[in-house]
Scaffold this motif. Sequence first.
Motif: not given
Length: 260
Positions: A136-149
């Motif tokens: 789990p990583d907030h920065q990586t998740a933010a990138i892929f949340n910008a690309l969907g979920n």
Amino acid sequence: MPLPQKIGFIGTGTITDAMVRGLLAKPVAVSQVMLSSRNAEISAKLAADLPNVVVSVDNQTIIDECDTVVLAIRPQIAEAVIRPLRFRDGQKVISVIAATGRPTLSDWIGADVHLTQAIPLPFVSRRKGVTAVYPPDHQTAAIFNALGNAVECDTREEYDLLAAASALMGTYFGIMQRTTEWLADRGLPEEKARAYLAPLFAELSQTAAAAGEDVAFIELSREFSTKGGLNEQAFRDFEQEGGSDALARALTNVHARIKG
């Protein structure tokens, strides 16, 4: 969490193409992307289509100029590409290399980077992708949340299981193809079969997505199957003829390969 404004990609294949197009679709999620020129055709097309793309002939330049770097290399050549590069301690590195664990990647990288793994799918180009992320990583998740979920996995086993599940994409389209062939063999023009099947499967997927976490897929199966009807018969025959067992075996074999 704000996204990094400059992301570099080492490796320029299908997933890089999809991620870059998703990140730079309007409104853009990042201000600039740097690409390696390993696949000259893809990198040149991205640079021609998107003004925020810079192509570099030198992978080390990408490492030096970007705080966040995505490793998107085929696993067969990954070690040879990564080992000569000089990463910085604390640098953000996201690996989308298939079937390659974090200990192996860390050894190749040879620096104390902030390393995460992800499984982006081609739909990220339309910002419709669902991407498994580990750890789990907030920065990586933010990138892929910008690309969907993004789905953040708490353990490597969770991540590996989702990686196995993602291997069903080919099977999904394979089922559509075999059904198209079955219909065509019985006299239905192929273009009519495709025109019917593609939206049928798409709407079923939308129904599953909209159902929410509390509704089991088997409940949807029953909901879409009249008692004694054709849908019930088809699924029963699929089960009795070993379809579910074959699916479980295929997933087990893929999972074993992922775990090495």
